[in-house]
Design an enzyme around this catalytic site. Structure first.
Site, PDB file in Angstrom:
ATOM      1  N   ASN A  44      41.326 -13.111  63.618  1.00 48.52           N
ATOM      2  CA  ASN A  44      41.871 -12.757  62.308  1.00 48.52           C
ATOM      3  C   ASN A  44      42.423 -13.991  61.594  1.00 48.52           C
ATOM      4  OD1 ASN A  44      41.296 -10.062  62.716  1.00 48.52           O
ATOM      5  ND2 ASN A  44      43.394  -9.450  63.145  1.00 48.52           N
ATOM      6  N   ARG A 372      27.115  -4.196  57.194  1.00 46.33           N
ATOM      7  CA  ARG A 372      27.146  -4.925  58.465  1.00 46.33           C
ATOM      8  C   ARG A 372      26.396  -4.109  59.511  1.00 46.33           C
ATOM      9  NH1 ARG A 372      30.912  -8.898  57.465  1.00 46.33           N
ATOM     10  NH2 ARG A 372      32.726  -8.300  56.189  1.00 46.33           N
ATOM     11  N   ARG A 402      30.645 -10.903  53.924  1.00 46.52           N
ATOM     12  CA  ARG A 402      31.214 -12.165  54.402  1.00 46.52           C
ATOM     13  C   ARG A 402      31.055 -12.332  55.907  1.00 46.52           C
ATOM     14  NH1 ARG A 402      36.055 -12.774  51.529  1.00 46.52           N
ATOM     15  NH2 ARG A 402      35.179 -14.364  50.184  1.00 46.52           N
ATOM     16  N   HIS A 432      29.321  -2.037  48.617  1.00 47.02           N
ATOM     17  CA  HIS A 432      30.100  -1.728  49.821  1.00 47.02           C
ATOM     18  C   HIS A 432      30.065  -0.241  50.157  1.00 47.02           C
ATOM     19  CE1 HIS A 432      34.054  -1.667  52.157  1.00 47.02           C
ATOM     20  NE2 HIS A 432      33.365  -2.625  52.744  1.00 47.02           N
ATOM     21  N   TYR A 465      35.903   1.352  65.754  1.00 45.73           N
ATOM     22  CA  TYR A 465      36.449   1.554  64.408  1.00 45.73           C
ATOM     23  C   TYR A 465      36.607   3.058  64.175  1.00 45.73           C
ATOM     24  CZ  TYR A 465      35.555  -3.265  62.793  1.00 45.73           C
ATOM     25  OH  TYR A 465      35.567  -4.619  62.606  1.00 45.73           O
ATOM     26  N   ARG A 565      46.741   0.289  57.139  1.00 51.06           N
ATOM     27  CA  ARG A 565      46.577  -0.542  58.336  1.00 51.06           C
ATOM     28  C   ARG A 565      47.019  -1.985  58.108  1.00 51.06           C
ATOM     29  NH1 ARG A 565      40.942  -1.713  59.197  1.00 51.06           N
ATOM     30  NH2 ARG A 565      41.362  -3.823  58.506  1.00 51.06           N
ATOM     31  N   HIS A 593      40.149   2.469  60.275  1.00 47.65           N
ATOM     32  CA  HIS A 593      39.293   1.923  59.219  1.00 47.65           C
ATOM     33  C   HIS A 593      38.973   2.933  58.122  1.00 47.65           C
ATOM     34  CE1 HIS A 593      35.404   0.075  57.694  1.00 47.65           C
ATOM     35  NE2 HIS A 593      36.189  -0.973  57.723  1.00 47.65           N
TER      36      HIS A 593
END
Length: 695
Positions: A44, A372, A402, A432, A465, A565, A593
């Protein structure tokens, strides 16, 4: 909105990463997971410096020129705060790692340095180096090079000082990249009975430095680890003669040349080579120069060898009860809505839905968004099979996801070679939204079904997740997904389609506007003395306008309950605000998530699950989708899970202006750990359904 009414998003994010560090320091968490949380914290922090710190530096360079950035009022002040907080967290990180190593010793697991090797282990290490490592390293004598060699962003390096005992002045500097990706970071050593000895790859190299540099006649070697973190922003130029793919590829190449934004090093490093590296990298003491221990790139510790006594975890994913006793997921979805909750429910149901579509002779088209993907994606395999079976397959593949840019460029090539139509997004806007629509022709009728999800179509991350996914054949939902894909196929000329969405809340066109209208409705109800409530669960809350509306709601008497979160930029310290608001963050084994919004709406509650966080980038600069949940049973399921989370008094932390991450008070209360309780809640529903089916 004035910045004084908001917490800086980057400082709030560091508070989130401190919660991750709390999990690593919690002695009740199993050792393997504690080490994993250290790895998550480290990873992170790497991304934080590569993206956010780099962005703040760009803001300083821009000065008054805003460009495309939402400038902080005082980026230098924020950078100064970051430096202090990061050093504090680094000290806490080191303390926790020392504690974990003591706990490892109790389990007879030892991380061995080169100085602790037995003769048998040293022989093993020498042979291992010769067979596995030597061919993967290229030592560089940096003093003889006119330019500093390119240093990889995610690698660690040994800074080597070579000396001769015959002369105090005869010394040289060298660099060795530690080839962790090629060889692996952890090497299991021959160990005494009942013990596990592990050595890090950099220590294997240290043992063999005399062999590596034998040609030069040096007899004394010092080697210490360091790493460089660089600006990872990809600049997309406006050259109309260059294709979008070429621009992404050029941006990836330029990322290699990104400016260093952090330099981490072993605090025992030789002062001479440290000064030399800083000078060659154009770093000053004002930059993020962070001393640490022997070990860096703790992100690899997310995959620490499985050498501990097995931790019993019965929480394996299970099939949704409505999908257990059926040959085809498709048949169920065409009849009724089904809500999957990952990682409690198995992701295999999504794969099965796509595989069925790939083989169904009545299916004509499959359209899906991908942000992803897993490295060996079963989703992609199903889509390729569909093309081979004569279906038209359209994939909206976001090339600007990213740190997944290179992987998605590779997936683009794979998909297009198989005949998949690959869409590459919208200029200046990331896609997204998590959407899928499947069209089939049956008995002279066109049927459409698919899903809207809060998480990525990634079977690997779906195991860790926590997300929601609505499987549906609802006509109005499918109509809107069709409109979104028409827009994505021709974003420059077909904006009317995305503007015409009636059921889904869609960014960047009208989600913000419709959410504000729903908040205003709760404010109106509260002012009329009626019950007014908002439930909000997102990963990040930093959008100033949405926070302003929440302030208005809270002041009007609306009860606002939030599970956030990560970033939480709202200030809720005044007592008049606190009585109408509850804000918590849950950090546990799974990554929370999902995005969920519930409005009380005068008793006729409105429920949404969404792909969008409440951030400017999501609401204004991305294609996102929130889907209303109309089925009463599914509404109850979502509310029950949220209520379990608000009752958490084991892994929930209070969010407030102090950012102290205090745990919710557990005195005189039964302990409730929401992820375990959620698993049991959903599993009991599965068992109950199985009993009904059996009888």
């Amino acid at each position: 909105m004035s910045k004084k009414h908001l917490l800086a998003r980057d400082i709030s994010w560091l508070s989130f990463n401190a919660r991750v560090l709390q999990e690593a320091g919690d002695p009740t968490v199993p050792l393997k997971q504690r080490i994993r949380f250290l790895g998550i914290h480290s990873n992170n922090m790497d991304e934080f410096f590569r993206v956010r710190v780099a962005t703040l530096r760009r803001m300083i360079e821009l000065g008054g020129k805003k460009g495309n950035m939402h400038l902080e009022e005082n980026p230098q002040s924020i950078l100064d705060q970051i430096q202090v907080i990061v050093l504090q967290q680094q000290n806490e990180f080191n303390r926790i790692w020392d504690d974990i190593q003591r706990e490892m010793a109790k389990e007879k697991v030892y991380l061995i340095s080169e100085a602790q090797l037995t003769q048998e282990q040293r022989t093993f290490v020498t042979r291992f180096f010769d067979e596995e490592v030597r061919s993967n390293i290229i030592p560089l004598l940096i003093e003889s090079l006119p330019q500093m060699p390119y240093l990889r962003d995610k690698s660690i390096y040994l800074g080597v000082v070579m000396r001769k005992s015959s002369s105090a002045y005869d010394q040289k500097y060298a660099l060795i990249e530690v080839p962790a990706k090629a060889v692996g970071r952890f090497i299991k050593l021959p160990s005494p009975e009942g013990e596990s000895h592990i050595i890090l790859l950099e220590d294997v190299i240290r043992v063999n430095l005399p062999i590596i540099f034998s040609y030069f006649g040096y007899d004394h070697f010092d080697a210490h680890v360091f790493k460089v973190t660089k600006d990872a922003e990809i600049d997309i130029d406006n050259d109309i003669t260059t294709s979008f793919v070429q621009k992404i590829e050029r941006g990836l190449r330029n990322r290699r040349k990104g400016k260093p934004v952090r330099f981490l090093y072993d605090k025992e490093m030789d002062a001479g080579i440290l000064e030399y590296l800083m000078r060659r990298l154009n770093l000053s003491r004002k930059d993020n120069i962070i001393p640490g221990g022997r070990i860096h790139n703790f992100r690899h510790f997310m995959d620490f060898p499985d050498v501990f006594p097995s931790h019993k975890n019965d929480r394996t994913p299970f099939t949704h009860p409505k999908l257990q006793r059926t040959l085809r997921v498709t048949d169920v979805v065409l009849k009724e809505d089904v809500m999957l909750h990952f990682p409690y429910h198995s992701f295999n149901s999504i794969i099965d839905l796509l595989r069925e579509a790939a083989m169904d002779p009545e299916v004509n088209t499959i359209k899906i968004t991908a942000y992803r993907l897993a490295s060996n994606s079963k989703v992609v395999n199903a889509l390729i099979n569909a093309v081979r079976n004569g279906k038209q397959v359209v994939v909206m593949l976001e090339l600007r996801a990213r740190f997944d840019e290179e992987a998605n460029l590779e997936w683009k090539e794979v998909l297009e070679e198989e005949g998949v139509k690959v869409l590459m997004g919208v200029p200046n806007t990331k896609v997204h939204a998590k959407l899928c629509i499947i069209t089939k022709r049956s008995n002279n009728k066109t049927l459409q079904y698919g899903f809207v999800s809060t998480g990525n179509l990634n079977e690997k991350t779906a195991r860790v997740y926590a997300d929601h996914c609505l499987l549906t054949s609802n006509r109005s939902v499918m109509a809107d997904i069709n409109r979104i894909f028409k827009y994505l196929e021709n974003p420059r000329t077909a904006s009317q389609y995305i503007n015409a969405c009636k059921t889904l809340l869609v960014c960047p066109v009208h989600m913000r506007k419709k959410l504000i209208a729903l908040i205003d409705n709760e404010i109106k109800l509260a002012k009329a003395g009626k019950t007014a409530k908002i439930y909000l669960k997102v990963n990040a809350l930093s959008d100033g306008l949405m926070i302003q509306k929440l302030y208005e709601a809270i002041n009007a008497g609306v009860q606002v309950n939030m599970v956030i979160r990560g970033i939480f930029s709202a200030r809720i310290e005044p007592k008049k605000l606190r009585k109408n608001v509850k804000a918590i963050s849950i950090i546990d084994e799974y990554l929370e998530h999902a995005r969920v919004i519930i409005f009380h709406n005068g008793g006729k509650e409105k429920y949404f699950i969404s792909s969008a966080d409440w951030m400017v980038r999501n609401l204004d600069h991305r294609v996102e989708a929130a889907v209303p949940i109309s089925d009463k049973a599914l509404q109850k399921e979502i509310k029950d899970i949220l209520n379990i989370q608000f009752a958490d008094n084991v892994k929930a932390r209070l969010l407030d202006d102090t950012q102290s991450n205090r745990y919710v008070n557990t005195e005189d209360k039964k302990k409730i750990r929401s992820q375990i309780e959620t698993y049991q809640y959903l599993y009991q529903k599965t068992r109950a359904q199985s009993e009904i089916s059996r009888h």
